[in-house]
Design an enzyme around this catalytic site. Sequence first.
Site, mmCIF file in Angstrom:
data_model
loop_
_atom_site.group_PDB
_atom_site.id
_atom_site.type_symbol
_atom_site.label_atom_id
_atom_site.label_comp_id
_atom_site.label_asym_id
_atom_site.label_seq_id
_atom_site.Cartn_x
_atom_site.Cartn_y
_atom_site.Cartn_z
ATOM 1 N NE ARG A 52 -4.185 1.730 0.728
ATOM 2 C CZ ARG A 52 -5.205 1.902 -0.114
ATOM 3 N NH1 ARG A 52 -5.153 1.376 -1.335
ATOM 4 N NH2 ARG A 52 -6.279 2.550 0.258
ATOM 5 C CB THR A 58 -8.770 -1.315 -8.322
ATOM 6 O OG1 THR A 58 -8.786 -0.201 -7.493
ATOM 7 C CG2 THR A 58 -7.904 -2.357 -7.720
ATOM 8 C CB THR A 108 -5.495 0.324 -6.933
ATOM 9 O OG1 THR A 108 -6.379 1.386 -7.286
ATOM 10 C CG2 THR A 108 -4.849 0.661 -5.602
ATOM 11 C CG ASP A 126 -8.636 5.048 -0.912
ATOM 12 O OD1 ASP A 126 -9.481 5.652 -1.596
ATOM 13 O OD2 ASP A 126 -8.240 3.902 -1.204
ATOM 14 C CB SER A 185 -7.220 -0.595 0.914
ATOM 15 O OG SER A 185 -7.611 -1.260 -0.258
ATOM 16 C CB SER A 186 -12.531 -1.518 -0.201
ATOM 17 O OG SER A 186 -13.059 -0.485 0.574
ATOM 18 N N GLY A 238 -12.943 -2.152 -7.949
ATOM 19 C CA GLY A 238 -14.230 -1.500 -7.671
ATOM 20 C C GLY A 238 -14.334 -0.728 -6.385
ATOM 21 N N GLY A 239 -13.213 -0.207 -5.843
ATOM 22 C CA GLY A 239 -13.309 0.602 -4.623
ATOM 23 C C GLY A 239 -14.002 -0.172 -3.515
HETATM 24 N N1 GLU Z 1 -8.407 2.953 -3.445
HETATM 25 C C1 GLU Z 1 -9.299 1.845 -3.450
HETATM 26 C C2 GLU Z 1 -9.037 0.925 -2.287
HETATM 27 O O1 GLU Z 1 -7.925 0.826 -1.874
HETATM 28 C C3 GLU Z 1 -9.120 1.042 -4.670
HETATM 29 C C4 GLU Z 1 -9.379 1.883 -5.854
HETATM 30 C C5 GLU Z 1 -10.688 1.630 -6.387
HETATM 31 O O2 GLU Z 1 -10.976 0.472 -6.668
HETATM 32 O O3 GLU Z 1 -11.409 2.599 -6.581
HETATM 33 O O4 GLU Z 1 -9.915 0.296 -1.802
#
Ligand code: GLU
Length: 626
Positions: free
Chosen positions: A132, A435, A453, A477, A501-502, A522-523
């Site tokens: 990360r 991502t 990502t 984030d 993160s997700s 997909g965040g």
């Molecule tokens: N920044 C997001 C995360 O770490 C991933 C990026 C995204 O999929 O939009 O969960």
Amino acid sequence: MTRHSARTTTRSRWVLGALVVGLPLSLLPATAGAQPTTAPAPQTDRGWHGRPTPLPKVPVMTGSGGAVSSVDRDASQVGIDVLARGGNAADAAVATAAALGVTEPYSAGIGGGGFLVYYDAKSKKVTTIDGRETAPASFTDKTFTDPATGKAMDFNTVVNSGLSVGIPGTPALWAKALRDYGTLSWGEALKPAERLADQGFVVDQTFHDQTVANAARFSAFPATAKVFLRDGKAPAVGSVFTNPDMAKAYRTLRTQGVDVLYRGRLGEAIVRESNAPHTAPGVSVMGGQMTLRDLAAYRALTKAPIHSQYKGLDVFGMPVPSSGGIAVAEILNLMKAYERRTGTPTSQVSDVQYLHRFSEASATAFADRNRWVGDVRGVPVKELTDPAFAAERACLFDPMKAHPRPIPFGSPDGSYTSCAPGAVAQGQPYEGQSTSHLTATDRWGNVASYTLTIEQTGGSGITVPGYGFLLNNELTDFNFTPLTPGVPDPNLPGSGKRPRSSMSPTILLDDGKPFLAVGSPGGATIITSVSQTILGYLDRHLSLVDAIAAPRLSSRNGASEGAEPAILDGPTGAALTAMGHTLASAGTPNEIGAVTAIRSLGRGIFEAAAEPTRRGGGSAMVVHPR
Ligand code: GLU
């Protein structure tokens, strides 16, 4: 949709058994490492002799010798070629990821970060690598607030600025993965990506559309416009897109080693550009705070995975700073708890009841992760993933009625006898949808599940001049200000901190043997896409690719729940609405996730599966198709 019993046909495992695991590729004779048996390879076998035959872009492929599934055909092919030449799953994962940096430059690349979950066949252990991005040492919990008003800065202003750029972790993760698990040298792993950047790839509709959607902000940064806009426009579908600057970046990394980014001139270029981004006339953006010292201090970290159990399988996911492993575990625990409360298994309820349960479970898990999970000390991981905590959280579950949103967070305090609703309900923090995810396995039974990502599609919009890659905007984030005044927020920015993160790269083992590897872009919807795919496959009688393709619902404890058209516009949506769910489109296009996965069919046969249509469809491949 084809339905079949996943559990009766798929509980076989990846077959282990290589003798050559651990040998560097260069020490393997051209054909030796690649032979799945001692029999001579028939002429029709691909990959062992000379140049491998290109495989088609399909969402499912079954066969032997190893498998790769990613969102992109060229990238999957790179991974398959690595496997065919004797590389292992770690080698394939790094080479595929590097290729994704070329063909999916708006979602992944050396300017970003990610998380790898890895099953090592030799030690029979699952470990993870945290790559990360980190905040610069100068960051504080006020960095994203306006000093005059104390209010949060405008989100988009921060996205398109040097202040959103975290210290990249992807190159360090690749180096560590190769060092700890791989057989390829650093240079060998990066060479195919460099070639791809030099020779180009064919522009598809998704790449074209993503460029169009970002054209305005890309044109604010001349280095970005030069690389990604041709004559000021998005490259045409069907044209060949080369990126000689990115080829130079890979060549620089390949020939000078990863330290050229963390301690050398590539790092100097990153620091220079993120601190004072070059902009078009009349445009000004905030500079960042990254220093050479921040870069030199960066480490990709080995971490123990999040472990939970679901229906007799061991589920391994990514720990903090990702909330993915914890939230997926809580969702699965809640689904089990609802089964116990109602006496009806998930496999036997209607689609509406299944989605209702899934929505309640995911909203609850998001309430808890928003309160308790971040890159801070003392995250109650054991408690949040404890089935007893889920049982307490499930005690107010109503099979006929949705809980009003937002659901209050729970108390993961080790005492689970209360059925009191939580006191504080918090809003939903913003997270975009970008991502890339890849899964890879080899014939020795190693498995990689890797999500990477640069955060938003197109990251910060800032390209490092002369090197052709975009810098991430991962630091957005962080929550800019506390989610709820007076309630501790574990995801505020901080010195050297990693934003929550997700991302949810996941590996499931059955009786200690690899069973399924899965993940998604997909965040925040990553968590729901991964959980829904696991549930679809294990409980809803769907084949793996049908579980990936199934219409998605993503309830993240906000005022509304994202629902794809097949749910939103049909009787299922109407029935969920009647139960109190507030459904809404998940965006334009109304798509959630783009999962890739690999499962074992036993006796060394794998099924690689990828998203059939979302984002233009993914690419599943095996070394020896059947
Ligand atoms: N920044 C997001 C995360 O770490 C991933 C990026 C995204 O999929 O939009 O969960």
